[in-house]
Each structure stands twice: as C-alpha cells, then as structure tokens.
Scaffold this active site. Structure first.
Site, PDB file in Angstrom:
ATOM      1  N   LYS A  51     -23.849  12.256  37.200  1.00  0.00           N
ATOM      2  CA  LYS A  51     -23.330  13.512  36.720  1.00  0.00           C
ATOM      3  C   LYS A  51     -21.859  13.977  36.817  1.00  0.00           C
ATOM      4  O   LYS A  51     -21.275  14.002  36.090  1.00  0.00           O
ATOM      5  CB  LYS A  51     -24.410  14.750  37.029  1.00  0.00           C
ATOM      6  CG  LYS A  51     -25.529  14.749  36.564  1.00  0.00           C
ATOM      7  CD  LYS A  51     -26.313  15.913  37.142  1.00  0.00           C
ATOM      8  CE  LYS A  51     -27.877  16.154  36.685  1.00  0.00           C
ATOM      9  NZ  LYS A  51     -28.528  17.312  37.434  1.00  0.00           N
ATOM     10  N   SER A  67     -24.817  17.377  41.027  1.00  0.00           N
ATOM     11  CA  SER A  67     -25.893  17.667  42.001  1.00  0.00           C
ATOM     12  C   SER A  67     -27.185  17.557  41.023  1.00  0.00           C
ATOM     13  O   SER A  67     -27.291  17.823  39.906  1.00  0.00           O
ATOM     14  CB  SER A  67     -25.912  19.271  42.373  1.00  0.00           C
ATOM     15  OG  SER A  67     -26.687  19.620  43.426  1.00  0.00           O
ATOM     16  N   ASP A  68     -28.180  17.185  41.887  1.00  0.00           N
ATOM     17  CA  ASP A  68     -29.540  17.167  41.341  1.00  0.00           C
ATOM     18  C   ASP A  68     -30.694  17.494  42.243  1.00  0.00           C
ATOM     19  O   ASP A  68     -30.575  17.270  43.294  1.00  0.00           O
ATOM     20  CB  ASP A  68     -29.786  15.739  40.932  1.00  0.00           C
ATOM     21  CG  ASP A  68     -30.905  15.584  39.907  1.00  0.00           C
ATOM     22  OD1 ASP A  68     -30.695  16.099  38.740  1.00  0.00           O
ATOM     23  OD2 ASP A  68     -32.047  15.228  40.121  1.00  0.00           O
ATOM     24  N   THR A  69     -31.782  17.923  41.870  1.00  0.00           N
ATOM     25  CA  THR A  69     -32.781  18.463  42.620  1.00  0.00           C
ATOM     26  C   THR A  69     -34.009  17.771  42.173  1.00  0.00           C
ATOM     27  O   THR A  69     -34.513  17.903  40.977  1.00  0.00           O
ATOM     28  CB  THR A  69     -32.944  19.841  42.716  1.00  0.00           C
ATOM     29  OG1 THR A  69     -31.939  20.526  43.114  1.00  0.00           O
ATOM     30  CG2 THR A  69     -34.211  20.343  43.446  1.00  0.00           C
ATOM     31  N   ALA A 104     -29.372  16.555  46.136  1.00  0.00           N
ATOM     32  CA  ALA A 104     -28.294  15.798  46.339  1.00  0.00           C
ATOM     33  C   ALA A 104     -27.123  16.401  45.818  1.00  0.00           C
ATOM     34  O   ALA A 104     -26.991  16.949  44.663  1.00  0.00           O
ATOM     35  CB  ALA A 104     -28.266  14.315  45.839  1.00  0.00           C
TER      36      ALA A 104
END
Length: 210
Positions: A51, A67-69, A104
């Site tokens: 991203k 960011s990623d979850t 992250a």
C-alpha cells in the site's frame, strides 16, 4: 515533507488524527491477495508495504504510511469477509476462541530511501456467542470491511471477553508505534502519546487493556 496515509479506512484516519500531525489521505492502488500457507503476520507486512509503495512514487518527498490488519486463527488467515455468508462463517469460527490480530505499518520515502515495516500483535479472547447473537450482530452491518468480520471499536466489542496488547493495533493502527516511527523519520508529534493511552479517547478503548 508532508505525511501521506495510504489508506481510506475511516478507522485509520481517525486514529492517525489523534496524533494531531497534518496528513493527506490517498487511496492505495495495491490489491491484497491472501496466499495459502503464508502466515498472517508476513502477509500483513507485505500488504502494508504494498500500500505504501503504491503511493510513494507519486509523492517522493513525503513520508508515506501504509498499514494492514489480518487475523490468525490457529494458523488460518482471516481477512475481510466479502459478503454476509462469509462474515457469518468467520464469526462462527471465532466464537469462544482465542485469536491473534497482526497489524503492520510500513513507512516509505523515496527522497532519502526510507523503507521500514514494523508489526505488532494483539491476542483476543472471544465470548461464546450463538447463532442468534451472530445474526443480531450481522444485522448491524458492522461485519463487512472488517478483518475477522467484527469491529472492536463498535458493537463488536460486546463479543470480546478480553484482549492483551495495544487496543489501537486491534482497531487497525497502533498509534504509539506510529508516533515512534514518525519521530524517527523527522516528523514532529505535538501530542503527549502516553496521555492518549491513559485517557483512551476512542470508542471502546477504555473497555480493554492497552
């Protein structure tokens, strides 16, 4: 050098806003794809960096945050459900069980070669909830667009018994970690971050340990 948030997630926008750092929101072009056999933490870091990378070329002088979850349930990766049947299936799997949320954060800045990805994890214990409770929750519309098909900061918080870790990471953006990275890369954070963690100025934050 302005800050770019490579996300249109309302939750990430709100959480980053708590730091009172000026930033611009850009929609990342990166497409996430969960691959069998790859751990949730690895994928979350990969997606966060993807991203950030997708926006960095357009803003080479700016620090770009991605960011990623993702959720790890006994080694299985749970992302966002694509529809209500998918959300129902995820909630059934989560009922009464423990899982781990991996979030992250990637920092990219082409001007000076910043290329950093950090990850943090939160353990979550769900209450036992049956089909009727699942259907009532699905009726709220919160499940879609949320990793694991629930929203800890919304009515989904009622499905959770307890957590261990940073609440803001469970929502989708660990603000203590983000503040540390911003300062490391020359962006001043004007607020007292530890005061935020004491006062917990975000929905449901005060209900859970941080």
């Amino acid at each position: 050098m302005p800050l770019i948030l490579a996300s249109t997630s309302p939750r990430r926008i709100e959480l980053l806003g708590l730091l009172q750092v000026p930033f611009r929101v850009e929609r990342p072009s990166y497409q996430e794809q969960v691959r069998p056999g790859v751990p949730a933490a690895t994928l979350a870091a990969e997606f966060a960096r993807g991203k950030a990378d997708s926006c960095a070329a357009r803003f080479p002088d700016s620090l770009v945050l991605g960011s990623d979850t993702l959720i790890d349930l006994d080694g299985a990766v749970l992302g966002k459900p694509v529809d209500l049947p998918g959300a129902r299936a995820m909630l059934r799997r989560l009922s009464g069980r423990e899982h781990v949320i991996h979030t992250a954060v990637a920092c990219r800045r082409l001007l000076d070669g910043v290329d950093d990805v950090v990850e943090t994890s939160v353990r979550v214990w769900m209450k036992n909830f049956g089909p009727e409770e699942i259907e009532r929750y699905l009726d709220t519309g919160e499940s879609l667009g949320k990793a694991g098909a629930y929203s800890i900061q919304g009515l989904g918080g009622q499905l959770i018994a307890k957590i261990s870790g940073d609440y803001t990471a469970a929502v989708g953006l660990p603000i203590r970690l983000v503040a540390d990275r911003l300062q490391a890369y020359g962006i001043e954070v004007p607020v007292d971050v530890e005061a935020l963690y004491r006062t917990k100025p975000y929905p449901n934050w005060s209900r859970f340990a941080s």
